[in-house]
Design an enzyme around this catalytic site. Structure first.
Site, PDB file in Angstrom:
ATOM      1  N   ASP A   8       2.227  -1.027   7.971  1.00 58.59           N
ATOM      2  CA  ASP A   8       0.956  -2.051   8.602  1.00 58.59           C
ATOM      3  C   ASP A   8       2.762  -2.412  10.278  1.00 58.59           C
ATOM      4  O   ASP A   8       1.385  -3.367  10.381  1.00 58.59           O
ATOM      5  CB  ASP A   8       0.299  -3.171   7.828  1.00 58.59           C
ATOM      6  CG  ASP A   8      -0.066  -2.605   6.797  1.00 58.59           C
ATOM      7  OD1 ASP A   8      -0.391  -1.513   6.605  1.00 58.59           O
ATOM      8  OD2 ASP A   8      -0.391  -3.634   6.457  1.00 58.59           O
ATOM      9  N   LYS A  86      -4.451   2.738   3.340  1.00 61.57           N
ATOM     10  CA  LYS A  86      -4.440   1.732   2.762  1.00 61.57           C
ATOM     11  C   LYS A  86      -5.780   0.681   3.215  1.00 61.57           C
ATOM     12  O   LYS A  86      -6.070   0.708   3.916  1.00 61.57           O
ATOM     13  CB  LYS A  86      -3.779   0.543   2.244  1.00 61.57           C
ATOM     14  CG  LYS A  86      -2.871   0.036   2.996  1.00 61.57           C
ATOM     15  CD  LYS A  86      -1.900  -0.633   2.707  1.00 61.57           C
ATOM     16  CE  LYS A  86      -1.801  -1.562   3.536  1.00 61.57           C
ATOM     17  NZ  LYS A  86      -2.525  -2.388   3.997  1.00 61.57           N
ATOM     18  N   CYS A 127       0.818  -7.949   3.738  1.00 62.56           N
ATOM     19  CA  CYS A 127       0.870  -6.421   3.079  1.00 62.56           C
ATOM     20  C   CYS A 127       2.418  -6.135   2.870  1.00 62.56           C
ATOM     21  O   CYS A 127       2.780  -5.467   2.252  1.00 62.56           O
ATOM     22  CB  CYS A 127       0.385  -5.780   4.005  1.00 62.56           C
ATOM     23  SG  CYS A 127      -1.399  -5.684   4.064  1.00 62.56           S
TER      24      CYS A 127
END
Length: 179
Positions: A8, A86, A127
């Site tokens: 991310d 995701k 994450c």
């Protein structure tokens, strides 16, 4: 096969973004510098729909097909082999790269013969931590590259707890110079 998972590293998690990691920009040069050390590079993206329940907990961020969901221009994306999405459903938080909906990451890595996974990206407490814990649960030897990870620092002490949790679960914490 040495495999890097970039978690991310997106505009909304960088300073000036909707949910910034204050030191997020500092990891971009580190990530770019380590890419050549890996045979395979995979990168995940938060890829939220506008109406996700995730935004009941967090500010609106990384909405599909918006500038906030893009990788920063400074990241050398041409070296990335595979992209994961995701958090793509309106009922899905998508904290772990192993929750990607466009590719089953565990099956993909196993098909490639991956046994060791090196993890970097944003954010430490959410994450990155969840991706690391899932990698360990899938029995990958998992390394977390400390100088290539940054936290959102939403709650004092959470980042330190995340590092401890990853270490206790079996992750090896290293720096980029020890790859």
């Amino acid at each position: 096969m040495k495999t890097l998972l970039i978690v991310d590293l997106q505009n909304d998690f960088l300073p000036g973004g909707a949910l910034p990691a204050p030191d997020g920009n500092q990891i971009i040069p580190v990530v770019n510098n380590i890419m050549d050390k890996f045979d395979l590079i995979t990168a995940s993206k938060d890829w939220h729909p506008e109406d996700t329940v995730h935004f009941e907990k967090w500010p609106v961020h990384c909405v599909q097909n918006t500038p906030g969901s893009d990788f920063p221009n400074e990241l050398e994306t041409g070296k990335i082999d595979t992209f994961l999405h995701k958090g793509t459903k309106n009922t899905d938080d998508g904290y772990s790269a192993f929750e990607a909906t466009n590719i089953n990451l565990d099956n993909f890595l196993k098909e490639k013969g991956v046994t060791e996974l090196y993890v970097c990206g944003l954010t430490t407490e959410y994450c990155v931590k969840n991706s690391v814990l899932d990698a360990l649960s899938h029995h990958y030897k998992t390394y977390v590259i400390k100088d290539a990870v940054a936290g959102v620092k939403a709650h004092p002490g959470d980042e330190d707890k995340a590092w401890q949790e990853m270490k206790v679960a079996g992750a090896t914490i290293i720096t980029s110079e020890n790859i």
